[in-house]
Every structure is written in C-alpha cells, then in structure tokens.
Enzyme design. Sequence first.
Site, mmCIF file in Angstrom:
data_model
loop_
_atom_site.group_PDB
_atom_site.id
_atom_site.type_symbol
_atom_site.label_atom_id
_atom_site.label_comp_id
_atom_site.label_asym_id
_atom_site.label_seq_id
_atom_site.Cartn_x
_atom_site.Cartn_y
_atom_site.Cartn_z
ATOM 1 N N LEU A 235 0.826 -1.208 0.000
ATOM 2 C CA LEU A 235 0.000 0.000 0.000
ATOM 3 C C LEU A 235 0.864 1.263 0.000
ATOM 4 O O LEU A 235 0.336 2.372 0.028
ATOM 5 C CB LEU A 235 -0.924 0.003 1.227
ATOM 6 C CG LEU A 235 -1.707 -1.281 1.494
ATOM 7 C CD1 LEU A 235 -2.652 -1.089 2.681
ATOM 8 C CD2 LEU A 235 -2.489 -1.729 0.264
ATOM 9 N N SER B 35 -4.977 1.452 -9.018
ATOM 10 C CA SER B 35 -5.834 2.617 -8.808
ATOM 11 C C SER B 35 -6.710 2.912 -10.022
ATOM 12 O O SER B 35 -6.299 2.707 -11.172
ATOM 13 C CB SER B 35 -4.948 3.835 -8.525
ATOM 14 O OG SER B 35 -5.683 5.034 -8.604
ATOM 15 N N GLU C 220 -7.163 5.722 -11.068
ATOM 16 C CA GLU C 220 -6.486 6.790 -11.810
ATOM 17 C C GLU C 220 -5.765 6.246 -13.046
ATOM 18 O O GLU C 220 -5.406 7.006 -13.936
ATOM 19 C CB GLU C 220 -5.493 7.523 -10.904
ATOM 20 C CG GLU C 220 -6.144 8.398 -9.848
ATOM 21 C CD GLU C 220 -6.747 9.691 -10.412
ATOM 22 O OE1 GLU C 220 -6.275 10.173 -11.452
ATOM 23 O OE2 GLU C 220 -7.691 10.218 -9.794
ATOM 24 N N TYR D 174 1.161 10.248 -11.330
ATOM 25 C CA TYR D 174 0.726 9.216 -10.393
ATOM 26 C C TYR D 174 0.035 8.079 -11.140
ATOM 27 O O TYR D 174 0.324 6.895 -10.910
ATOM 28 C CB TYR D 174 -0.226 9.822 -9.351
ATOM 29 C CG TYR D 174 -0.925 8.799 -8.500
ATOM 30 C CD1 TYR D 174 -0.252 8.160 -7.456
ATOM 31 C CD2 TYR D 174 -2.260 8.454 -8.718
ATOM 32 C CE1 TYR D 174 -0.888 7.211 -6.663
ATOM 33 C CE2 TYR D 174 -2.893 7.509 -7.933
ATOM 34 C CZ TYR D 174 -2.205 6.892 -6.906
ATOM 35 O OH TYR D 174 -2.840 5.950 -6.135
#
Length: 325
Positions: free
Chosen positions: A79, A124, A126, A148
């Site tokens: 994580l 993610s 994203e 990111y």
Amino acid sequence: MSKRALITGITGQDGSYLAEFLLEKGYEVFGLVRRTSTVNFSRIEHIQDRLHLIPGDMLDQTSLQLALQECQPHEVYNLAAQSFVQTSWTQPVFTGDVTALGVTRLLDAIRHVDPSIRFYQASSSEMFGKVREVPQRETTPFYPRSPYGVAKVYGHWITVNYRESYGLHATSGILFNHESPRRGIEFVTRKVTYNVARIKLGLANELRLGNLDARRDWGYAGDYVRAMWMMLQQDTPDDYVIATGETHSVEELVTVAFEYVGLDWRDYVVQDPRFMRPAEVDLLVGDASKARRVLGWEPKITFKELIQMMVDADLELLKSGGQAT
C-alpha cells in the site's frame, strides 16, 4: 499457527484499516516503516502495541529483502506510494521511483526470499484517466492523466508480469476512490468535511475548491481493505476492480456535507483555479461485478453515510482541540 502479514504503507489510511482487519482475523501483523523524522503514527496509535514495525524503504531493495527475511510473511500488501495526484505533478520522478519502481523492488525481493508469499498490489482507478469506456472494468484500457496514474499503470503491469513470468501469487486490486475519517487533509473529501466542521464551529468562513463538476466513485476504506484480504484468499491470483458502481460530483459531496450541518454550501464555497488539475479526469465509475461474483464482496457503507461519518469525526476532532493530518 497464526498467519503473518507484512503491510507497506501501514501508517496511511488503508494500512491502518487493513492492520485492524487482519488483527481481528488473528494475524500477526508487521508494518514496514521508513526511518524518517516525519512518520506520522496517529492512524495506528490505538493498535501500535499489537503491531511489529520494522524498518524498510521502497527505494531500497536490500532493506525490503531484509524485512521479508525478518518477518517471513505469508501475505504482503503493498500500500506504500506517493499517493496524492496533485503532488505527482511537482514530484514526478519521486512518484515514479516509489509508486512504480518500488513495486518491482518488492516483487523481486519476494521472488528471491520466498516465492510462495502471496502479494497484493494497490492499483488505482487513476490508471483509467481519460476513460475509454463507462463503467470501467478489469479489461478497460488504461489512459492515465497524471504522473501518479502513469506510475500506477507500471506497478500494475509489473505485478501481472511477475505473476506470469515467475508464477507468483500476485494480485492487483484496482480500487476506486475510497475515503474515511483517516483520509489525509490534502484529499478533496477530507478537505470538504474538515472545513465544513470548521465553518460550522465558527473557525472558518470559506472553502476553496477546484473543479466542482469532476465525478468520482467514492466508497468507504474499511469496506475496501476487506476486498484486499479476500483477493489473497483465492487459489488463483487475478485482478479485480473494487468500486461502488455509483458516481458523485464534487458539488454533490459539498452539498451532502453542508446540508448535514444545516448550512447552504453556496454561502461558503469559492472556486479557485489553483486547485484545478493540469489534465482532469472527468468520469470514473467502476464495475465491481467480478469482485461480487468471485469474491462475494459488496460495499456496506453508502456515499451519504460515508460523508456524514467523516463530518462527525471532524467535528469531534476539532471540539477536542485536535488537528487534521
């Protein structure tokens, strides 16, 4: 004999909820912690005496191998990341080093120390960025719109690569936005709930935000860490989208939070160009039907319950004289 799990990023929102969850399951829980002067243990203070914190750094593969040798985990949950999208624009190289290459270092350490370790990678939503289809599922092509997001795509594919090349039990959870009272103040949900609490208590009179039209699929972090664990209990490693399947705009988020304390958001919210992203992600909404079918996972907390829970926690925090982290 109890199972052992190693969590990187244990001091973050997800790490703290996952640590709680695994302790309840009877695990011996280890957390990887960097040797820095800025580590914040506030999210795990209440369980710290039940955890084993060991030194290590996602930038240093030797430290990762030593950590694995020390705790001999059955499961590793990665994580750790530079996880704030806005910061990835000003620290793109660091974001890539931790969020992308850090995954490779950890996977390679597992391969050398004990290939039987089950590995979870925090992917993610994203990664979908400029979305190619709505809703997004495991097969949706990636089109990241931030450093990111790009780093997370690398981390995702290197996990798939090590699974297929070396036979590791390596799984990626493609998690959509998930929030909680432990969310960092830099994230929009917590920024809203914390400032709503401040305004309600007379400590502030405005809230500055960027794009109010951006829409996200927001769930509760406590529900999402349960899905992480479920993935590693499967016989076969695979990738899963974890999401609520509902989308809400920032304006809806603001409306729910202000209405909960009896205020009209229009009297307090100011749009500020400084908080606009260079490249915006417009509509993220996940299809978690595979997770429902294979894992039996369902979210339990609704969007409205989540925001109200966060406002309540921030009101309590401020009344007790605490500060947001």
